[in-house]
Design a protein around this motif. Sequence first.
Motif, PDB file in Angstrom:
ATOM      1  N   GLU A   1     -13.481  57.086  39.850  1.00 14.77           N
ATOM      2  CA  GLU A   1     -14.310  55.761  40.261  1.00 14.77           C
ATOM      3  C   GLU A   1     -14.758  55.696  41.742  1.00 14.77           C
ATOM      4  N   HIS A   2     -15.778  54.973  41.786  1.00 13.15           N
ATOM      5  CA  HIS A   2     -16.283  54.694  43.024  1.00 13.15           C
ATOM      6  C   HIS A   2     -16.248  53.129  43.495  1.00 13.15           C
ATOM      7  N   PHE A   3     -15.823  52.842  44.652  1.00  7.04           N
ATOM      8  CA  PHE A   3     -15.462  51.382  44.991  1.00  7.04           C
ATOM      9  C   PHE A   3     -16.458  50.924  46.101  1.00  7.04           C
ATOM     10  N   LEU A   4     -16.942  49.724  46.080  1.00  8.06           N
ATOM     11  CA  LEU A   4     -17.907  49.209  47.185  1.00  8.06           C
ATOM     12  C   LEU A   4     -16.785  48.548  48.469  1.00  8.06           C
ATOM     13  N   LEU A   5     -17.746  48.760  49.549  1.00  9.31           N
ATOM     14  CA  LEU A   5     -16.817  48.488  50.797  1.00  9.31           C
ATOM     15  C   LEU A   5     -16.685  46.800  51.059  1.00  9.31           C
ATOM     16  N   ASP A   6     -17.746  46.067  50.557  1.00  8.94           N
ATOM     17  CA  ASP A   6     -17.626  44.692  50.537  1.00  8.94           C
ATOM     18  C   ASP A   6     -17.320  43.821  49.244  1.00  8.94           C
ATOM     19  N   ARG A   7     -16.568  44.508  48.421  1.00  9.22           N
ATOM     20  CA  ARG A   7     -16.072  43.878  47.177  1.00  9.22           C
ATOM     21  C   ARG A   7     -14.850  44.037  46.917  1.00  9.22           C
ATOM     22  N   PRO A   8     -13.982  42.729  46.627  1.00  7.15           N
ATOM     23  CA  PRO A   8     -12.718  42.865  46.300  1.00  7.15           C
ATOM     24  C   PRO A   8     -12.391  43.785  45.050  1.00  7.15           C
ATOM     25  N   SER A   9     -11.518  44.784  45.017  1.00  8.80           N
ATOM     26  CA  SER A   9     -11.488  45.515  43.869  1.00  8.80           C
ATOM     27  C   SER A   9      -9.770  45.767  43.711  1.00  8.80           C
ATOM     28  N   THR A  10      -9.360  46.617  42.707  1.00  5.47           N
ATOM     29  CA  THR A  10      -8.054  47.119  42.526  1.00  5.47           C
ATOM     30  C   THR A  10      -7.331  47.324  44.014  1.00  5.47           C
ATOM     31  N   SER A  11      -6.128  46.476  44.211  1.00  3.86           N
ATOM     32  CA  SER A  11      -5.589  46.297  45.318  1.00  3.86           C
ATOM     33  C   SER A  11      -4.020  46.776  45.203  1.00  3.86           C
ATOM     34  N   ILE A  12      -3.466  47.355  46.270  1.00  7.84           N
ATOM     35  CA  ILE A  12      -1.955  47.605  46.360  1.00  7.84           C
ATOM     36  C   ILE A  12      -1.374  46.447  46.999  1.00  7.84           C
ATOM     37  N   TRP A  13      -2.205  45.708  47.842  1.00  6.86           N
ATOM     38  CA  TRP A  13      -1.765  44.618  48.527  1.00  6.86           C
ATOM     39  C   TRP A  13      -2.807  43.488  48.533  1.00  6.86           C
ATOM     40  N   PRO A  14      -2.741  42.334  47.679  1.00  4.68           N
ATOM     41  CA  PRO A  14      -3.638  41.359  47.765  1.00  4.68           C
ATOM     42  C   PRO A  14      -4.118  40.689  48.945  1.00  4.68           C
ATOM     43  N   GLY A  15      -2.978  40.807  50.163  1.00  4.25           N
ATOM     44  CA  GLY A  15      -3.166  39.872  51.113  1.00  4.25           C
ATOM     45  C   GLY A  15      -4.670  39.982  51.975  1.00  4.25           C
ATOM     46  N   THR A  16      -5.130  41.407  52.076  1.00  6.48           N
ATOM     47  CA  THR A  16      -6.260  41.716  52.589  1.00  6.48           C
ATOM     48  C   THR A  16      -7.563  41.709  51.626  1.00  6.48           C
ATOM     49  N   SER A  17      -7.392  41.652  50.429  1.00  2.06           N
ATOM     50  CA  SER A  17      -8.388  42.125  49.542  1.00  2.06           C
ATOM     51  C   SER A  17      -9.800  41.219  49.731  1.00  2.06           C
ATOM     52  N   ASP A  18      -9.792  40.179  50.321  1.00  2.00           N
ATOM     53  CA  ASP A  18     -11.057  39.717  50.550  1.00  2.00           C
ATOM     54  C   ASP A  18     -11.669  39.742  51.868  1.00  2.00           C
ATOM     55  N   LEU A  19     -11.201  40.720  52.700  1.00  6.90           N
ATOM     56  CA  LEU A  19     -11.561  41.090  53.950  1.00  6.90           C
ATOM     57  C   LEU A  19     -12.511  42.133  53.798  1.00  6.90           C
ATOM     58  N   VAL A  20     -13.812  42.075  54.647  1.00  8.15           N
ATOM     59  CA  VAL A  20     -14.917  42.847  54.823  1.00  8.15           C
ATOM     60  C   VAL A  20     -14.802  43.675  56.203  1.00  8.15           C
ATOM     61  N   PRO A  21     -14.305  45.043  56.408  1.00  2.01           N
ATOM     62  CA  PRO A  21     -14.002  45.854  55.577  1.00  2.01           C
ATOM     63  C   PRO A  21     -12.291  45.553  55.283  1.00  2.01           C
ATOM     64  N   ASP A  22     -11.808  45.746  54.135  1.00  2.64           N
ATOM     65  CA  ASP A  22     -10.496  45.599  53.562  1.00  2.64           C
ATOM     66  C   ASP A  22     -10.055  47.348  53.709  1.00  2.64           C
ATOM     67  N   ALA A  23      -9.689  47.491  55.043  1.00  2.00           N
ATOM     68  CA  ALA A  23      -9.199  48.948  55.356  1.00  2.00           C
ATOM     69  C   ALA A  23      -8.011  49.232  54.564  1.00  2.00           C
ATOM     70  N   LEU A  24      -7.032  48.399  54.458  1.00  5.46           N
ATOM     71  CA  LEU A  24      -5.885  48.845  53.687  1.00  5.46           C
ATOM     72  C   LEU A  24      -6.102  49.238  52.412  1.00  5.46           C
ATOM     73  N   ASN A  25      -6.560  48.355  51.361  1.00  4.85           N
ATOM     74  CA  ASN A  25      -6.759  48.580  49.974  1.00  4.85           C
ATOM     75  C   ASN A  25      -8.031  49.633  49.923  1.00  4.85           C
ATOM     76  N   TYR A  26      -8.949  49.524  50.633  1.00  2.00           N
ATOM     77  CA  TYR A  26      -9.925  50.309  50.457  1.00  2.00           C
ATOM     78  C   TYR A  26      -9.728  51.897  50.730  1.00  2.00           C
ATOM     79  N   GLY A  27      -8.928  52.136  51.577  1.00  2.00           N
ATOM     80  CA  GLY A  27      -8.430  53.427  52.072  1.00  2.00           C
ATOM     81  C   GLY A  27      -7.533  53.932  50.842  1.00  2.00           C
ATOM     82  N   TRP A  28      -6.710  53.357  50.600  1.00  2.00           N
ATOM     83  CA  TRP A  28      -5.763  53.525  49.522  1.00  2.00           C
ATOM     84  C   TRP A  28      -6.514  53.920  48.162  1.00  2.00           C
ATOM     85  N   ARG A  29      -7.671  53.297  47.707  1.00  2.00           N
ATOM     86  CA  ARG A  29      -8.250  53.948  46.740  1.00  2.00           C
ATOM     87  C   ARG A  29      -9.221  54.991  47.138  1.00  2.00           C
ATOM     88  N   ASP A  30      -9.529  55.278  48.377  1.00  2.00           N
ATOM     89  CA  ASP A  30     -10.497  56.096  48.818  1.00  2.00           C
ATOM     90  C   ASP A  30      -9.390  57.606  48.838  1.00  2.00           C
TER      91      ASP A  30
END
Length: 288
Positions: free
Chosen positions: A34-63
């Motif tokens: 899958e591919h995920f967008l940097l500015d959209r909330p997506s599948t997250s391991i910790w929802p606390g940062t999922s609405d941030l842009v960029p969401d380094a924690l969750n984006y990095g986990w997916r990446d």
Amino acid sequence: MENELFDYSPITERPRIEWPDGKRVAFYVGLNIEHFLLDRPSTSIWPGTSDLVPDALNYGWRDYGTRVGIWRTIRTLDRYGIKPSVLLNSEVVHHYPQIIQAGLDRDWTWLAHGRTNSILHADLTESEERAVLTEIVETIESATGTRPQGWMGPGLTETLNTPKLLAELGLRYVLDWTNDDQPYALNVPGVLSVPYAIELNDLAIFGKPTTGPEFVRMVRDQYEQLNSESEQSGRVMALALHPFVIGQPFRAKYLAEALAFLAEQPDIWLTTSDEIAEHYRRTVLATD
């Protein structure tokens, strides 16, 4: 709204399914790439940062999945001779061509899985959806050399028009309706539902405090129960994997243990979702 997409059919009142060579359980790996967008909330391991842009924690986990986890997972699948059914976001074609090449080298089966898992397949008019699906299917076909036969929406999402529009494009089955242990025909000519796993799924399993040995036990239990029931009629077992989950280093050996167990079972058909759909269509629907 009443469901007109498919009819109720108890598993005890169907034609017998016989898999090739007398096998009892048809098993496939649904590998989500899958591919995920940097500015959209997506599948997250910790929802606390999922609405941030960029969401380094969750984006990095997916990446991690496309950078590292997929390659670790590929080595394990290769070790046990398992060719996955790849649930492919079409944007992967543009961003991760090395993964596409790895799949071409191994003759993977490719399914359409929307454009990106950051956007659900919903809220589209029929004409809008036709254009979106056409672009997705043609992008995957151009990159892989084969037109996908199956569909699973991002987050298992569809509109009421999706199966009909997929049929127009030549697709023959969907994985979104996780309500059965056998394929069945939708009330859309030419389209089947093929079982997929929403619980035997690394996102669901490891989204809870589940250990690696418990994961292996779940895989064994799933197979043993389905194998027992398949004395009456063949069953399907799907294992859903995401490289950013199962591809973590501390989980690798447990995926290997689970696949080693399955690969040594005499009653298992190690196959793909394409082959399951085609066999069912040819041996059950053709004689029904």
